[in-house]
Design an enzyme around this catalytic site. Structure first.
Site, mmCIF file in Angstrom:
data_model
loop_
_atom_site.group_PDB
_atom_site.id
_atom_site.type_symbol
_atom_site.label_atom_id
_atom_site.label_comp_id
_atom_site.label_asym_id
_atom_site.label_seq_id
_atom_site.Cartn_x
_atom_site.Cartn_y
_atom_site.Cartn_z
ATOM 1 N N ASN A 1 -0.764 39.375 33.186
ATOM 2 C CA ASN A 1 -0.827 39.785 34.522
ATOM 3 C C ASN A 1 0.162 38.575 35.027
ATOM 4 O O ASN A 1 1.414 38.723 35.529
ATOM 5 C CB ASN A 1 -2.048 39.531 35.251
ATOM 6 C CG ASN A 1 -2.153 39.868 36.552
ATOM 7 O OD1 ASN A 1 -0.857 39.870 37.161
ATOM 8 N ND2 ASN A 1 -3.348 40.223 37.245
ATOM 9 N N ASP A 2 -0.322 37.092 35.220
ATOM 10 C CA ASP A 2 0.595 35.980 35.481
ATOM 11 C C ASP A 2 1.930 35.866 34.991
ATOM 12 O O ASP A 2 2.803 35.558 35.913
ATOM 13 C CB ASP A 2 -0.233 34.893 35.732
ATOM 14 C CG ASP A 2 -1.415 35.065 36.542
ATOM 15 O OD1 ASP A 2 -1.660 35.660 37.479
ATOM 16 O OD2 ASP A 2 -2.373 34.322 35.900
ATOM 17 N N VAL A 3 2.270 35.950 33.716
ATOM 18 C CA VAL A 3 3.030 35.859 33.053
ATOM 19 C C VAL A 3 4.355 36.781 33.238
ATOM 20 O O VAL A 3 5.509 36.693 33.108
ATOM 21 C CB VAL A 3 3.039 35.612 31.479
ATOM 22 C CG1 VAL A 3 2.205 34.747 31.216
ATOM 23 C CG2 VAL A 3 2.493 37.096 31.070
ATOM 24 N N ALA B 1 -5.074 33.316 37.277
ATOM 25 C CA ALA B 1 -4.661 32.392 38.334
ATOM 26 C C ALA B 1 -5.032 32.781 39.790
ATOM 27 O O ALA B 1 -5.016 32.346 40.494
ATOM 28 C CB ALA B 1 -3.251 32.278 38.365
#
Lengths: 102, 475
Positions: free
Chosen positions: B401-403, B442
């Site tokens: 997700n965050d990456v 995050a």
């Protein structure tokens, strides 16, 4: 001031080791690919388990009637061994997966 | 005679540590390197037990029963824990073991101080006090660093396995500094007046508190960096032990890890394009306000059925798979490899795009995929992958997700702004497998999921991949 100078010259050899090891430590892992960050951290984690030697010395020096030293020393040996053995085994398990095929 | 042999053993062990670390930083020799260091450690441990002599009295060590008992208990527990732990829980395990080392260093300091203060009480002459001041200084520093490392690692361990939630309050940084300063001031006082023996326990407690509060507000996504930092702390604590016993191998091993660990910490921060200070002070993931403002304007996402997804991938020329923590949680790495093989049989080019901090630790994904026998050459690092997305037909995101969050490039208000990401939006279509629409680790909403190119495929990664395999076989 005198004391600091005295300390430095009394421990000269040790200070040399500290400085050289800082450079060796940085140099040795300077170009590690990010693939190996985790195993390397885990391996380094196992190596600082060398603190176990201090625990063994504490334990081995403790007088038979000094229960505080005996108990804390024993605990230190157990925890230190956990760090060393667990650290190396976990690292090996991670690296086992990198083995070359065929 | 035995003393000379001991010194040579220590020398050999020190060399194996350096060599082991060197070999660990190269994929081909890494495993051997670990064994080399482990061998050196065994030599150092057994040489100490049998050959060490007290410098003052010349006595050999005693209490062998206790020592071996401790070694056996620790050895068995350590091996079992390390063998049983799931691949996904590795980071926690490393943190736990690191904490044990820190606690070990702290305990050594406590016992040695206790020993010294007894001698001081018997012989309180000013000369003796003056001669033991440097020892007290070393003990106090070892105690503080060891305790911080222990307490911090325990919190990091709890956070990674979800037992401890992020926690912060206003003025926490100030309070932290106060704890540390008070511990240091008390330590300095103790060095000048070593007769106030009880101060050592206050310092111990303050250092523990500092360790807890230091890690508490740092978001889970940054835990790897924190663990690496605490790892180097423990190294330094071990080195103080080396000073205390004039023991070269403890000093070498400790400083080596201290230096290498610090560099590794910095390298990890670089991989996320953040500074160490930013990680430690700016509590990442705690910033929920930015999320609320960004989320409103994004509209709807669309779902894709399994058969459509299977169709899309079967007729693609090139598929890139972006694995994330979701893959690790579902233990879907083998199924993922299966999918890759089935697609390859159909003539589809399949590659993996690996973000350096995908998962919970740098290299986490590489380890997982390697476990499933995925060919090393199919793993593309971020820069190469970003070049390839332009020519990719389908990107399959598995629990990452965050990456892949474009906010890192476009939204300066986002807490992950500036982190390099996998630029998946350059591909023709994007299929995202997630369990739900919940934000990632995050805690930030991801714009990517609302783009017209993107379709969602909800469900557990393993289940979805299995179904995809079956569907693709029938296409």
């Amino acid at each position: 001031m005198d004391k600091i100078l005295e300390f430095i010259s009394a421990n000269q050899q040790m200070i040399y080791i500290v400085i050289l090891m800082i450079f060796v430590g940085i140099e040795v892992i300077g170009r590690v690919p990010s693939v190996l960050h985790t195993p390397l951290m885990s391996g380094a984690n196992a190596i600082h388990g060398v603190v176990i030697i201090g625990a063994i010395i504490v334990m081995g020096k403790a007088e038979a009637d000094n229960y505080l030293a005996l108990i804390l020393g024993f605990l230190a040996v157990v925890l230190g061994t956990l760090n060393v053995v667990g650290g190396f085994v976990v690292t090996d398990r991670m690296l086992e997966m990198f083995k070359k095929k065929k | 005679m035995s003393e000379h042999i001991l010194n040579i053993c220590y020398l050999v062990a020190s060399v194996t540590f350096i060599l082991g670390l060197k070999m660990l930083s190269n994929p081909a020799s890494a495993r051997k390197g670990n064994l080399v260091a482990a061998g050196g450690m065994s030599i150092a441990i057994f040489a100490t037990i049998f050959l060490y002599r007290n410098a003052e009295t010349g006595e050999h060590l005693h209490n062998f029963g206790w020592i071996f008992c401790g070694l056996i208990i620790g050895g068995i527990a350590g091996t079992l824990a390390a063998k049983k732990v799931k691949m996904t829980a590795m980071p926690e395990m490393v943190s736990l073991f690191n904490g044990m080392g820190g606690a070990c260093a702290a305990l050594i300091s406590l016992v040695e101080f206790n020993h010294l203060s007894k001698e001081l009480a018997l012989n309180p002459g000013s000369e003796f006090i003056a001669s033991s001041q440097s020892t007290v200084l070393i003990i106090v520093l070892g105690l503080i660093i060891g305790s911080v490392s222990f307490a911090g690692s325990m919190i990091a361990w709890g956070k990674l396995n979800g037992k401890i939630k992020d926690f912060s309050f206003t003025g926490q940084n100030v309070l932290n500094l106060v704890f540390l300063l008070v511990a240091l001031v008390l330590g300095a006082y103790l060095v000048t007046n070593p007769l106030h023996a009880n101060f050592i326990y206050i310092i111990f407690i303050l250092a523990l508190l500092y360790g807890v509060l230091f890690v508490m507000p740092i978001g889970g996504a940054d835990m790897p960096v924190v663990i690496s930092l605490l790892n180097s702390f423990t190294g330094v604590a071990a080195a103080f032990g080396g000073f205390l016993y004039n023991n070269k191998v403890m000093l070498t091993g400790g400083i080596l890890v201290g230096a290498a660990g610090t560099l590794l910490t910095i390298l990890m921060c670089k991989a996320m394009n953040r500074s160490l200070k930013n990680v430690l002070v700016g509590s990442f993931g705690g910033n929920k306000n930015a999320v609320a403002t960004g989320a409103g304007a994004q509209g709807n996402y669309k779902e894709i059925t399994l058969s459509d997804a299977a169709m899309l991938m079967s007729y693609a020329n090139k598929v890139m798979i972006v694995p994330g923590y979701g893959l690790a949680v579902a233990q879907a790495q083998h199924t993922c490899h299966e999918l890759e093989k089935i697609l390859a049989e159909k003539g589809v080019e399949v590659k993996y795009a690996i973000h350096p901090v995908a998962g919970r630790m740098p290299g986490h994904m590489n380890v997982l995929l390697a476990e499933a026998d995925v060919n090393y050459e199919k793993l593309e690092e971020m820069e190469q992958a970003n070049d390839e997305f332009k020519t990719t037909d389908v990107v399959l995101i598995l629990g990452a997700n965050d990456v892949v969050n474009p906010a890192a490039k476009t939204d300066p208000a986002s807490p992950i702004y500036g982190m390099p990401i996998l630029e998946v939006e350059q591909a023709k279509t994007i299929i995202v497998n997630k369990r739900s629409m919940k934000p990632g680790y995050a805690g930030i909403e991801n714009n990517l999921f609302f783009q017209p190119k993107t379709s969602m495929l909800f469900g557990d990664a393993k289940k979805v991949l299995q179904d995809l395999c079956t569907e693709i076989k029938t296409v």
